[in-house]
Design a protein around this motif. Structure first.
Motif, PDB file in Angstrom:
ATOM      1  N   PHE A  16       0.828  -1.207   0.000  1.00  0.00           N
ATOM      2  CA  PHE A  16       0.000   0.000   0.000  1.00  0.00           C
ATOM      3  C   PHE A  16       0.870   1.270   0.000  1.00  0.00           C
ATOM      4  CE2 PHE A  16      -2.855   3.035   2.329  1.00  0.00           C
ATOM      5  CZ  PHE A  16      -3.849   3.090   1.376  1.00  0.00           C
ATOM      6  N   TYR A  17       2.061   1.163   0.559  1.00  0.00           N
ATOM      7  CA  TYR A  17       2.940   2.339   0.681  1.00  0.00           C
ATOM      8  C   TYR A  17       4.100   2.306  -0.316  1.00  0.00           C
ATOM      9  CZ  TYR A  17       0.388   2.660   5.072  1.00  0.00           C
ATOM     10  OH  TYR A  17      -0.604   2.730   5.998  1.00  0.00           O
ATOM     11  N   VAL A  18       4.095   1.331  -1.214  1.00  0.00           N
ATOM     12  CA  VAL A  18       5.258   1.108  -2.079  1.00  0.00           C
ATOM     13  C   VAL A  18       5.545   2.284  -3.022  1.00  0.00           C
ATOM     14  CG1 VAL A  18       4.068  -0.047  -4.019  1.00  0.00           C
ATOM     15  CG2 VAL A  18       6.391  -0.687  -3.466  1.00  0.00           C
ATOM     16  N   ASP A  19       4.496   3.020  -3.407  1.00  0.00           N
ATOM     17  CA  ASP A  19       4.649   4.089  -4.391  1.00  0.00           C
ATOM     18  C   ASP A  19       4.820   5.475  -3.773  1.00  0.00           C
ATOM     19  OD1 ASP A  19       2.119   4.332  -3.352  1.00  0.00           O
ATOM     20  OD2 ASP A  19       1.107   3.585  -5.141  1.00  0.00           O
ATOM     21  N   GLY A 179       4.536  17.693   7.692  1.00  0.00           N
ATOM     22  CA  GLY A 179       3.900  17.568   6.377  1.00  0.00           C
ATOM     23  C   GLY A 179       4.897  17.690   5.244  1.00  0.00           C
ATOM     24  N   VAL A 180       5.749  18.711   5.327  1.00  0.00           N
ATOM     25  CA  VAL A 180       6.749  18.921   4.265  1.00  0.00           C
ATOM     26  C   VAL A 180       7.703  17.726   4.206  1.00  0.00           C
ATOM     27  CG1 VAL A 180       8.717  20.361   3.562  1.00  0.00           C
ATOM     28  CG2 VAL A 180       6.569  21.435   4.261  1.00  0.00           C
ATOM     29  N   LEU A 181       8.082  17.257   5.387  1.00  0.00           N
ATOM     30  CA  LEU A 181       8.980  16.095   5.444  1.00  0.00           C
ATOM     31  C   LEU A 181       8.350  14.873   4.768  1.00  0.00           C
ATOM     32  CD1 LEU A 181      11.402  14.462   7.029  1.00  0.00           C
ATOM     33  CD2 LEU A 181       9.474  13.811   8.463  1.00  0.00           C
ATOM     34  N   MET A 182       7.074  14.608   5.118  1.00  0.00           N
ATOM     35  CA  MET A 182       6.374  13.452   4.528  1.00  0.00           C
ATOM     36  C   MET A 182       6.198  13.637   3.027  1.00  0.00           C
ATOM     37  SD  MET A 182       3.503  12.542   7.385  1.00  0.00           S
ATOM     38  CE  MET A 182       2.923  11.060   6.557  1.00  0.00           C
ATOM     39  N   LEU A 183       5.895  14.870   2.638  1.00  0.00           N
ATOM     40  CA  LEU A 183       5.713  15.180   1.211  1.00  0.00           C
ATOM     41  C   LEU A 183       6.998  14.888   0.431  1.00  0.00           C
ATOM     42  CD1 LEU A 183       3.865  16.528  -0.956  1.00  0.00           C
ATOM     43  CD2 LEU A 183       4.812  18.714  -0.261  1.00  0.00           C
ATOM     44  N   LEU A 184       8.129  15.366   0.967  1.00  0.00           N
ATOM     45  CA  LEU A 184       9.412  15.148   0.288  1.00  0.00           C
ATOM     46  C   LEU A 184       9.758  13.666   0.240  1.00  0.00           C
ATOM     47  CD1 LEU A 184      11.566  18.098   1.705  1.00  0.00           C
ATOM     48  CD2 LEU A 184      10.620  17.861  -0.598  1.00  0.00           C
ATOM     49  N   MET A 185       9.561  13.005   1.372  1.00  0.00           N
ATOM     50  CA  MET A 185       9.872  11.578   1.438  1.00  0.00           C
ATOM     51  C   MET A 185       8.992  10.788   0.451  1.00  0.00           C
ATOM     52  SD  MET A 185      10.384   9.562   4.982  1.00  0.00           S
ATOM     53  CE  MET A 185      11.638  10.545   5.732  1.00  0.00           C
ATOM     54  N   GLY A 186       7.711  11.163   0.414  1.00  0.00           N
ATOM     55  CA  GLY A 186       6.764  10.512  -0.495  1.00  0.00           C
ATOM     56  C   GLY A 186       7.160  10.717  -1.946  1.00  0.00           C
ATOM     57  N   LEU A 187       7.590  11.945  -2.273  1.00  0.00           N
ATOM     58  CA  LEU A 187       7.973  12.239  -3.664  1.00  0.00           C
ATOM     59  C   LEU A 187       9.229  11.470  -4.067  1.00  0.00           C
ATOM     60  CD1 LEU A 187       7.203  16.068  -3.894  1.00  0.00           C
ATOM     61  CD2 LEU A 187       6.000  14.211  -5.059  1.00  0.00           C
ATOM     62  N   ILE A 188      10.169  11.345  -3.136  1.00  0.00           N
ATOM     63  CA  ILE A 188      11.393  10.578  -3.420  1.00  0.00           C
ATOM     64  C   ILE A 188      11.029   9.113  -3.690  1.00  0.00           C
ATOM     65  CG2 ILE A 188      13.548   9.678  -2.413  1.00  0.00           C
ATOM     66  CD1 ILE A 188      13.745  12.425  -0.914  1.00  0.00           C
ATOM     67  N   THR A 192      11.383   7.159  -7.305  1.00  0.00           N
ATOM     68  CA  THR A 192      12.171   5.920  -7.331  1.00  0.00           C
ATOM     69  C   THR A 192      11.310   4.770  -7.844  1.00  0.00           C
ATOM     70  OG1 THR A 192      13.312   6.732  -5.381  1.00  0.00           O
ATOM     71  CG2 THR A 192      13.682   4.435  -5.934  1.00  0.00           C
ATOM     72  N   TYR A 193      10.076   4.728  -7.368  1.00  0.00           N
ATOM     73  CA  TYR A 193       9.143   3.670  -7.793  1.00  0.00           C
ATOM     74  C   TYR A 193       8.919   3.723  -9.310  1.00  0.00           C
ATOM     75  CZ  TYR A 193       4.704   1.256  -8.501  1.00  0.00           C
ATOM     76  OH  TYR A 193       3.716   0.433  -8.979  1.00  0.00           O
ATOM     77  N   LEU A 194       8.690   4.938  -9.815  1.00  0.00           N
ATOM     78  CA  LEU A 194       8.451   5.094 -11.257  1.00  0.00           C
ATOM     79  C   LEU A 194       9.657   4.647 -12.076  1.00  0.00           C
ATOM     80  CD1 LEU A 194       6.566   8.498 -11.672  1.00  0.00           C
ATOM     81  CD2 LEU A 194       5.622   6.198 -11.711  1.00  0.00           C
ATOM     82  N   ARG A 195      10.856   4.993 -11.567  1.00  0.00           N
ATOM     83  CA  ARG A 195      12.078   4.631 -12.274  1.00  0.00           C
ATOM     84  C   ARG A 195      12.269   3.108 -12.290  1.00  0.00           C
ATOM     85  NH1 ARG A 195      15.142   8.520 -10.010  1.00  0.00           N
ATOM     86  NH2 ARG A 195      15.952   7.105  -8.446  1.00  0.00           N
TER      87      ARG A 195
END
Lengths: 203, 104
Positions: A16-19, A179-188, A192-195
């Motif tokens: 559920f959190y992989v992406d 929030g910003v921390l989670m946002l950045l971590m989520g985007l990273i 990575t997932y997309l790549r």
């Protein structure tokens, strides 16, 4: 053997959190909550901006909770399922503590009105509770990055309590920072997932 | 003595062979954690080949431990697998039996 099977179950929940989409969306919501709280702290008493901020906050929390569910579901359908497959969890899984978030936020708003004296430690309480929730998720799905987020949320809450005089601003920093921390971590995690997972060819 | 040995043998012989096969055990365990999952997810998670996965799913379907439903999402086909109550019960029973056999 039983342990191995439990690990498989945990890994299935972890999907559920992989992406990183959940963290990105929740992080965005927290960042907005932080922004509204910052406005709450900065706007003049009685001004229409302050009144707007007071009205917007509960709408943002409740609407955001439902909005996240819809947004994450739609994005997963378009991005995640074509790449690594579709999974539907039973109601309440994989994070059966999801109901804690709106309850926690509503409780905080209530406490802010009922016990203004608590406000000077509110950022610490908020940081600790955010850390608790993130820690529970991390434990349930055995995902280390949630422990890191939990530790940072706790630290932000503590530092905001110690060094920010304005109590509401302290809350704004705790929510906004986490929030910003989670946002950045989520985007990273998302990039990575997309790549790592191009859309496979259908055969 | 002989009777006690027979019971121990019996316990092992009663193990569900359909679930006991490692790939099928993995599939059933994954599906026990979710409401449903599609073929692609099971393929990427288990690392089985398409043919292998397909044959294991068919075997489990024949045993009525899971159901497969084919549908389309837009123009993309999606085969969704769901464990049946019989499949859930078989897994629970298997865990109990194996727990007794290996003393967990």
């Amino acid at each position: 053997m039983s342990e191995q099977m439990d690990k498989v179950v945990k890994e299935t929940y972890r999907y559920f959190y992989v992406d990183g989409l959940v963290e990105t969306a929740v992080g965005l919501l927290f960042a907005f909550i932080g922004l509204v709280l910052a406005g709450w702290a900065e706007f003049e008493q009685g001004s229409w901006l302050l009144k707007t901020a007071v009205i917007i906050l509960p709408i943002l929390i409740i609407g955001g909770t439902f909005g996240i569910k819809w947004l994450v579901g739609s994005l997963k359908e378009r991005i995640t399922y074509p790449r690594t497959g579709y999974v539907a969890y039973r109601p309440g899984e994989p994070n059966n503590k999801r109901w804690l978030l709106p309850l926690f936020a509503a409780l905080l708003v209530l406490l802010m009105f009922l016990f203004p004296a608590w406000l000077n430690k509110m950022a610490f309480v908020q940081g600790a509770l955010l850390a608790f929730i993130l820690g529970i998720i991390g434990y349930r799905v055995a995902l280390a990055r949630f422990y890191l987020s939990a530790g940072i949320a706790f630290a932000i809450g503590l530092l905001a309590t110690l060094f920010v005089a304005n109590e509401v601003m302290g809350s704004a920093i705790t929510f906004g920072g986490t929030g910003v921390l989670m946002l950045l971590m989520g985007l990273i995690v998302f990039t990575t997932y997309l790549r790592q997972h191009p859309i496979p060819e259908i055969s | 003595m002989e009777n006690a040995m027979s019971e121990a043998y019996q316990g092992l012989l009663e193990i569900d062979r359909i679930i006991h096969e490692p790939a099928r055990l993995l599939l059933v365990t994954i599906l026990s954690a979710v409401q449903e999952a599609d073929f692609l997810y099971l393929l990427t998670t288990t690392g089985l080949t398409k043919g292998n996965l397909s044959s294991h799913l068919t075997r489990l379907e024949q045993a009525e431990y899971l159901v497969q439903e084919k549908s389309f999402v837009g123009k993309t086909p999606r085969t969704v697998c769901r464990l049946t109550p019989a499949g859930q019960a078989a897994l629970a029973s298997y865990r109990q039996q194996m727990g007794a056999v290996i003393g967990e």
